[in-house]
Design a protein around this motif. Structure first.
Motif, PDB file in Angstrom:
ATOM      1  N   THR A  29      36.561  70.755  74.792  1.00 32.13           N
ATOM      2  CA  THR A  29      37.240  71.643  74.196  1.00 32.13           C
ATOM      3  C   THR A  29      36.143  72.782  73.388  1.00 32.13           C
ATOM      4  OG1 THR A  29      39.525  70.885  74.450  1.00 32.13           O
ATOM      5  CG2 THR A  29      38.999  72.994  72.863  1.00 32.13           C
ATOM      6  N   SER A  32      33.693  74.459  75.490  1.00 35.92           N
ATOM      7  CA  SER A  32      34.114  75.580  76.064  1.00 35.92           C
ATOM      8  C   SER A  32      34.220  76.786  75.073  1.00 35.92           C
ATOM      9  CB  SER A  32      35.618  75.198  76.629  1.00 35.92           C
ATOM     10  OG  SER A  32      36.616  75.245  75.468  1.00 35.92           O
ATOM     11  N   PHE A  33      34.280  76.579  73.759  1.00 30.19           N
ATOM     12  CA  PHE A  33      34.272  77.792  72.652  1.00 30.19           C
ATOM     13  C   PHE A  33      32.798  78.361  72.849  1.00 30.19           C
ATOM     14  CE2 PHE A  33      37.743  75.298  70.000  1.00 30.19           C
ATOM     15  CZ  PHE A  33      38.412  75.579  71.177  1.00 30.19           C
ATOM     16  N   VAL A  36      33.638  81.418  75.073  1.00 26.75           N
ATOM     17  CA  VAL A  36      35.085  81.748  75.167  1.00 26.75           C
ATOM     18  C   VAL A  36      35.906  81.401  73.849  1.00 26.75           C
ATOM     19  CG1 VAL A  36      37.175  81.490  76.628  1.00 26.75           C
ATOM     20  CG2 VAL A  36      35.083  80.934  77.728  1.00 26.75           C
ATOM     21  N   SER A  41      40.336  80.133  76.302  1.00 20.07           N
ATOM     22  CA  SER A  41      39.964  78.747  76.762  1.00 20.07           C
ATOM     23  C   SER A  41      41.264  77.927  76.958  1.00 20.07           C
ATOM     24  CB  SER A  41      39.143  78.131  75.617  1.00 20.07           C
ATOM     25  OG  SER A  41      39.025  76.700  76.052  1.00 20.07           O
ATOM     26  N   THR A  45      42.358  76.912  80.722  1.00 21.75           N
ATOM     27  CA  THR A  45      42.215  75.601  80.812  1.00 21.75           C
ATOM     28  C   THR A  45      43.986  74.901  81.476  1.00 21.75           C
ATOM     29  OG1 THR A  45      40.897  74.996  79.113  1.00 21.75           O
ATOM     30  CG2 THR A  45      42.476  73.203  79.572  1.00 21.75           C
ATOM     31  N   ILE A 210      34.481  85.455  81.107  1.00 26.69           N
ATOM     32  CA  ILE A 210      33.998  84.112  81.075  1.00 26.69           C
ATOM     33  C   ILE A 210      32.501  84.177  81.732  1.00 26.69           C
ATOM     34  CG2 ILE A 210      34.381  81.944  82.327  1.00 26.69           C
ATOM     35  CD1 ILE A 210      36.981  82.129  82.085  1.00 26.69           C
ATOM     36  N   SER A 215      30.589  78.221  81.093  1.00 24.57           N
ATOM     37  CA  SER A 215      31.839  77.903  80.672  1.00 24.57           C
ATOM     38  C   SER A 215      32.610  77.284  81.909  1.00 24.57           C
ATOM     39  CB  SER A 215      32.476  79.182  80.106  1.00 24.57           C
ATOM     40  OG  SER A 215      31.642  79.366  78.720  1.00 24.57           O
ATOM     41  N   LEU A 219      35.563  74.415  81.712  1.00 18.99           N
ATOM     42  CA  LEU A 219      37.106  74.800  81.861  1.00 18.99           C
ATOM     43  C   LEU A 219      37.860  74.056  82.858  1.00 18.99           C
ATOM     44  CD1 LEU A 219      36.865  78.598  81.102  1.00 18.99           C
ATOM     45  CD2 LEU A 219      37.696  76.659  79.498  1.00 18.99           C
TER      46      LEU A 219
END
Length: 303
Positions: A29, A32-33, A36, A41, A45, A210, A215, A219
């Motif tokens: 997670t 993913s930041f 995003v 995110s 997800t 995105i 990313s 995700l």
């Protein structure tokens, strides 16, 4: 794989597999930041997790269960608590704290589950349960101690997420008695995704912003495997064993998260994190109600 095993043993194996997958969730997670925002995110997800559960429903032919209106009430209650409130708090929390801290603080869910199921619902309560609760709280205090002089919003948000989780698990477990896991989680994920995208729109975010190269794959992994497969395993597990025992078997998750955060994020575990894990892990074992730990405690009392 499960042939010849009791339902209790199946539940234990399922939860252990879930714990391994879930230990990666805070780390992936945070990755993913990179490009995003937490809200987007989370939206993408849970949408990917909805696709995962939709595929499972197609394979198993479970679409007719969506007509079960009695179960939908509990599913939507679980969705509001776990699919929306819990994950908003958790994702935002990960924005302002480390993966290791988040995973350790999330263990307080065991303590809150103990209060909800064993104290409020008046299920079995004993001295070792009380000791387990104190140890879990002690671990939480240790990991939160460095923030006494420097407030860290992320840790508080993760703590709040852990506080509301048992109520969501209560409705989720009740719904599972009426429909299969994939049905429950498909409705939960799809509803959550719609809510998150609407929220992102009203916050003025670009819903398609995105970076595909950096990313998108992260995700998909987060949605399909960590929020998808792991949650399917969790619901199947608590269908076979108690929530308290399931939480206990997941007690090693923070240690695995610390390891993956070190390898993938370069976050070296702190002494406070390692010290906090020890009492929390022992406390979780006592709260699990596992017979061998209860017998061990009784021997200690006799001495």
């Amino acid at each position: 794989m499960y042939k010849g095993l009791s339902e209790e043993r199946k539940g234990e194996l399922i939860i252990m597999a879930e714990a391994f997958l879930w230990s990666l969730f805070p780390v992936i997670t945070i990755l993913s930041f990179k490009n995003v925002s937490p809200v987007l995110s989370l939206a993408w997800t849970v949408l990917f997790s909805a696709f995962f559960f939709g595929i499972v429903l197609c394979v198993k032919g479970g679409w007719k269960e969506l007509r079960n209106k009695k179960a939908l009430g509990d599913i939507f209650l679980a969705t509001g608590i776990l699919g929306i409130a819990y994950y908003i708090l958790f994702f935002l929390g990960l924005r302002y704290t480390s993966a290791g801290n988040a995973s350790i603080i999330a263990l307080t869910e065991v303590f809150f589950s103990f209060l909800f199921f064993n104290v409020w619902h008046k299920e079995h309560f004993s001295l070792q349960y009380g000791i387990g609760a104190v140890l879990v709280l002690a671990g939480a205090v240790i990991v939160l101690y460095p923030n006494v002089h420097e407030f860290r919003l992320g840790d508080v948000l993760i703590l709040l997420a852990s506080l509301i989780a048992p109520l969501g698990n209560f409705f989720q477990r009740r719904a599972r008695k009426q429909v299969r896991s994939e049905t429950l989680l498909f409705v939960r994920s799809l509803t959550s995704a719609i809510f998150m995208f609407v929220l992102a729109y009203f916050l003025g975010m670009d819903l398609t912003a995105i970076d595909v190269e950096d990313s998108f794959l992260v995700l998909i992994i987060n949605g399909f495997f960590l929020l998808g497969l792991s949650k399917l395993l969790w619901v199947e597990g608590i269908h076979r064993i108690s929530v308290a025992k399931a939480n206990a078997l997941s007690g090693t998750t923070p240690l695995l998260t610390l390891f993956f955060a070190w390898i993938l994020l370069g976050n070296v575990p702190t002494w406070f994190q390692l010290l906090a894990f020890a009492p929390m892990f022992v406390g979780v074992l006592f709260l699990s109600g596992n017979e061998k730990y209860i017998l061990f405690w009784k021997r200690v009392q006799l001495k």
